[in-house]
Design an enzyme around this catalytic site. Structure first.
Site, PDB file in Angstrom:
ATOM      1  N   ASP A  32      59.124  80.238 -70.447  1.00 20.66           N
ATOM      2  CA  ASP A  32      60.437  80.098 -69.815  1.00 20.66           C
ATOM      3  C   ASP A  32      61.435  81.119 -70.355  1.00 20.66           C
ATOM      4  OD1 ASP A  32      60.194  78.700 -72.275  1.00 20.66           O
ATOM      5  OD2 ASP A  32      62.103  77.695 -71.893  1.00 20.66           O
ATOM      6  N   GLU A  33      62.397  81.435 -69.522  1.00 19.05           N
ATOM      7  CA  GLU A  33      63.573  82.205 -69.922  1.00 19.05           C
ATOM      8  C   GLU A  33      63.231  83.452 -70.738  1.00 19.05           C
ATOM      9  OE1 GLU A  33      66.991  78.869 -70.179  1.00 19.05           O
ATOM     10  OE2 GLU A  33      65.479  78.708 -71.753  1.00 19.05           O
TER      11      GLU A  33
HETATM   12  C1  ACM Z   1      63.716  75.179 -70.159  1.00 23.33           C
HETATM   13  O1  ACM Z   1      64.597  74.326 -70.009  1.00 23.33           O
HETATM   14  N1  ACM Z   1      64.018  76.372 -70.612  1.00 23.33           N
HETATM   15  C2  ACM Z   1      62.312  74.912 -69.838  1.00 23.33           C
END
Ligand code: ACM
Length: 529
Positions: free
Chosen positions: A339-340
């Site tokens: 993620d991110e």
């Molecule tokens: C997330 O909330 N970055 C998975």
């Protein structure tokens, strides 16, 4: 976790879900015909409940727990039940192999085939209580229901007066989804083994069967990796706000995994990569493209760190970590984060995921990851975990068309760390405020536009820990929303009804009071005390 990020705007227009009032619970137990009993207060709502009016079973000093002869696993479930009941009742409750219409019986024969692999059938007559299932997991789920049929004081750790009356009736029950998850972030703030065990006990009450542990992030690395010891020696030494942090030795982690397994919960470990890696980068300069280790980080921004995609040592590191984590993991899945990754270019991200997925496989596991990893075209066996704030998600629909089955954790619904309302002191609000009804009123099977219902593998409630530091704070955010999400993961949609759910939830709080579980007394719920 960054408020200002475009992708994390507050979700607009919560989907209006069609409520179906024909639930088995509702039709089987009309309030006018049967006095209300704890049979009407089970969370998650069972598939079908049939009261036996005027019939009840009372536990006594001579009650035994009979378990399926020859089954060690059934006996373990029996011992677990005895462990719950002995302190409050003061009864001996011997666990003995056998089958009997009297007493309490946990049997692996004779269940309605509809119960499947994880369901159960519970019959309470004037003589006793019999739980039948096809597996120990099913017996364990039945035991959770049986607990809820007893007075709340049964949960006490000291002897109570009783009487221990269970209403007569039949429950036939099985889960809607295979994956019924809770996630705990032990990286932003560290939670001790005992704190995690406490949460495991709480989620087990609601038939959750997966505990996803977010073990690494920018602020901390929480699992001992013997081949890279500085990950914890240095990378585990602080947390958000600059506290002392901490980490699990492999021995402690094995103990946690075993504790969860004894409650029929599989731990899914997450090593978040290639972003969210400042703690690792700070621990080993050679993992950085410029060879310079950044300082430890104790803030709550996201998206600034990345493993060095071009260096070979990155993959030696990932291989070592995944090998050690796989060896600690009896379950099928390793979560690789993804993620991110805002400090990683898209081509680098694809390259990284393409190199890491085979490493997961090499160590005998299947990959799961936050939904962004579908950009890299993982195989259909890899499970995307959707955490978006919108119901339009073409990437998820396309992944499903390729055969992926998706775990849903929409941030506007399932993120337990969102504030309940503007007055909530703990929590964040980048995905909006989420009161109990918001958390409850959505249909996982029809949530993402165009996603077929059978592409949903399950539902998971993540709890990020930027703002929480102990069990009381954790519980304030998890309760009462965790049981709401657990019900979406277990109960058939036909039982979905907010006005009934909020009454069942209120009854659960009697148990939380006895157990000492902290919770938010949302004004949406008609609490009884
Ligand atoms: C997330 O909330 N970055 C998975």
């Amino acid at each position: 976790m960054l408020p200002q990020q475009g992708a994390r705007r507050r979700g607009l227009g919560r989907a209006l879900t069609a409520l179906v009032f024909a639930g088995a619970v509702a039709t089987a137990a009309p309030a006018h015909a049967t006095p209300e009993t704890s049979l009407q207060h089970i969370v998650p709502a069972p598939v079908a409940v049939t009261p036996r009016p005027g019939v009840s079973f009372t536990l006594g000093a001579d009650t035994k727990i009979h378990t399926q002869p020859g089954s060690v696993e059934a006996r373990q479930v029996g011992e677990y039940l005895a462990g719950v009941l002995r302190p409050s009742t003061g009864y001996r409750l011997p666990v003995v192999p056998g089958a009997s219409g009297r007493h309490i019986s946990l049997l692996l024969v004779g269940a309605d085939p509809a119960v499947g692999a994880e369901g159960y059938q519970l019959d309470v007559t004037g003589r006793g209580a019999v739980i039948r299932a096809r597996t120990a997991a099913g017996l364990f789920a039945g035991v959770q229901t049986f607990r809820q049929l007893l007075p709340a004081e049964v949960e006490a750790k000291t002897r109570q007066r009783g009487p221990w009356v269970v209403p007569g009736g039949r429950v036939l029950d099985y889960p809607r989804y295979a994956h019924r998850g809770a996630m705990l972030d032990v990286a932003r703030h560290f939670f001790s083994v005992d704190e995690v065990k406490r949460y495991i006990d709480q989620i087990a009450l609601y038939k959750v069967n997966r505990l996803h542990l977010h073990l690494t992030d920018d602020q901390g690395w929480r699992l001992e990796i013997k081949s890279w010891p500085n990950l914890t020696a240095h990378g585990g030494s602080t947390e958000v706000g600059g506290g002392p942090g901490g980490y699990y030795t492999q021995e402690q982690y094995r103990d946690l995994v075993a504790y969860a397994a004894a409650r029929h919960i599989t731990v899914i470990p997450e090593i978040d990569m290639p972003g969210h890696t400042n703690a690792a980068l700070s621990s080993y300069p050679e993992l950085n493209c410029d060879g310079v280790a950044p300082p430890l980080y104790t803030g709550i921004d996201v998206g600034f760190s990345s493993l060095c995609i071009a260096k070979d040592i990155t993959y030696e590191f990932v291989d070592d970590v995944l090998r050690e984590v796989a060896a600690l993991t009896p379950g099928e899945y390793l979560h690789i984060g993804g993620d991110e990754a805002h400090a990683t270019t898209d081509p680098d991200f694809d390259l990284f995921i393409d190199k890491v997925l085979p490493l997961v496989e090499k160590h005998g596991k299947t990959a799961t990851g936050w939904h962004e990893f579908v950009k890299a075209g993982p195989p259909a066996s890899a499970v995307p975990q959707f955490w978006g704030t919108k119901t339009v998600a073409p990437d998820m629909v396309a992944a499903a068309a390729r055969g992926s089955r998706i775990v849903l954790s929409p941030a506007t619904k399932a993120y337990l760390d969102m504030k309940y309302d503007a007055n909530t002191k703990l929590g964040l609000s980048w995905a909006g405020y989420t009161d109990v009804q918001d958390a409850y009123d959505w249909n996982p099977g029809a949530y993402i536009e165009g996603l077929p219902a059978d592409a949903v593998r399950g539902v998971e409630a993540p709890l990020w820990s930027e703002t929480i530091t102990n069990s009381a704070e954790l519980e304030f955010l998890a309760f009462p929303r965790l049981p709401a999400i657990a019900e979406l993961a277990w109960s058939p949609w036909s039982t979905h009804d907010w006005d009934r759910f909020k009454v069942r939830l209120a009854a659960q709080a009697d148990r939380w009071d006895v157990l000492g579980v902290n919770y938010y007394a949302s004004p949406q719920v008609p609490w009884r005390r």
